[in-house]
Write an enzyme that holds these catalytic residues in place. Structure first.
Site, short mmCIF file in Angstrom:
data_model
loop_
_atom_site.label_atom_id
_atom_site.label_comp_id
_atom_site.label_asym_id
_atom_site.label_seq_id
_atom_site.Cartn_x
_atom_site.Cartn_y
_atom_site.Cartn_z
CE LYS A 108 -41.87 -25.59 12.08
NZ LYS A 108 -40.50 -25.07 12.24
CG ASP A 158 -39.37 -22.05 14.69
OD1 ASP A 158 -39.05 -22.60 15.77
OD2 ASP A 158 -39.97 -22.64 13.78
CB ALA A 217 -33.15 -21.79 0.05
CE1 TYR A 236 -33.30 -32.64 18.86
CE2 TYR A 236 -34.07 -30.71 17.67
CZ TYR A 236 -34.31 -31.95 18.21
OH TYR A 236 -35.55 -32.52 18.12
#
Length: 277
Positions: free
Chosen positions: A70, A107, A131, A219
């Protein structure tokens, strides 16, 4: 997006567990986009530049990115949206008609939409457990709906400093506390758990009699021990699949140009895939 831009995929490492192909393909089926492809590639930070260099931009509509890509992808892009730049995290790459590669972050609005679906549109205060990268996206989402202070529970001073820095950048008052006091988070009307599987299990016994809303970003496995205890106390629970589906809805819309992705069909496909594991 023109018909020539028909390919998309999710990249990351590890990636075998990803539900993104299930969700995106379910959307394509529901929308009648028979020519669309959505794949999955095991790509780490070292392999990312070469993978991107080998893509034919005329064929690709977009990419979904998970860890550890990312932030690594940002210097490889032509442009990054304000949303993604706010937390230095890109989970979506769009291939535009004029040949640019644009990074975005679904997101952050995905967290907001998942909460909105459960009736949480504003809160006076909130708490974040953890964090990491997801915590910074959670903080950015809270910047849009929280009118007061956000308390972040961390394991190190370095992480505490980082989250306070994000708070200053996002315009959110952030207070940090050590992980030993994490059960204190449950007094907040909204708690967002962003930690890896098993991390919050020991906190399940500390859920109060009348809890507020828990957003647990995991999930699998589901429910987590914390989510199960929260539900047993009749508290509202938002799960990681809710986040995954809502952020994927936004990706599908941006990668295909369709005005509205089929949320219900995508969620049903995700639930079925998880049940089959």
């Amino acid at each position: 997006m023109s018909a020539t831009h028909h390919k998309a995929a999710v990249l990351g490492s590890p990636i075998a567990h990803s539900l993104s192909p299930v969700l995106h393909r379910a959307a394509y089926d529901e929308l009648g986009l028979a020519g669309r492809e959505y794949g999955r590639f095991e790509i780490d930070e070292a392999a990312l530049p070469g993978f991107l260099a080998g893509l034919d931009d005329a064929e690709w509509a977009g990419l979904s990115l998970t860890m550890p890509l990312k932030r690594a992808v940002i210097p490889l892009l032509d442009e990054v949206s304000d949303t993604a730049a706010a937390v230095e995290a890109v989970n979506t790459v769009l291939f535009t008609e004029d040949g640019r590669r644009v990074g975005d972050n679904t997101d952050i609005p995905g967290i907001q939409e998942a909460l909105r679906e459960r009736g949480v549109t504003t809160v006076e205060e909130a708490a974040i457990l953890g964090a990491g990268a997801t915590a910074s996206s959670a903080l950015a989402a809270l910047a849009r709906i929280c009118t007061g202070e956000v308390t972040v529970y961390v394991r190190s001073q370095a992480r505490a400093d980082e989250m306070r820095g994000w708070g200053e950048r996002l315009g959110v008052p952030v207070r940090t506390a050590l992980w030993d006091a994490a059960a204190s988070a449950f007094a907040a009307p909204l708690v967002i758990a962003t930690t890896p599987a098993g991390t919050t299990d020991a906190l399940a016994g500390a859920v109060p009699e009348r809890p507020g809303t828990l957003f647990d970003v995991l999930y699998e496995p589901w429910p987590t021990a914390l989510a199960a205890a929260w539900s047993a106390r009749r508290g509202a629970v938002v799960g990681g699949l809710d986040l995954l589906v809502h952020q994927a809805v936004l990706q599908v819309e941006r990668m295909t140009g369709c005005a509205r992705a089929p949320l219900a069909a995508m969620r049903k496909a995700g639930e079925a895939a998880l049940a089959a594991r």
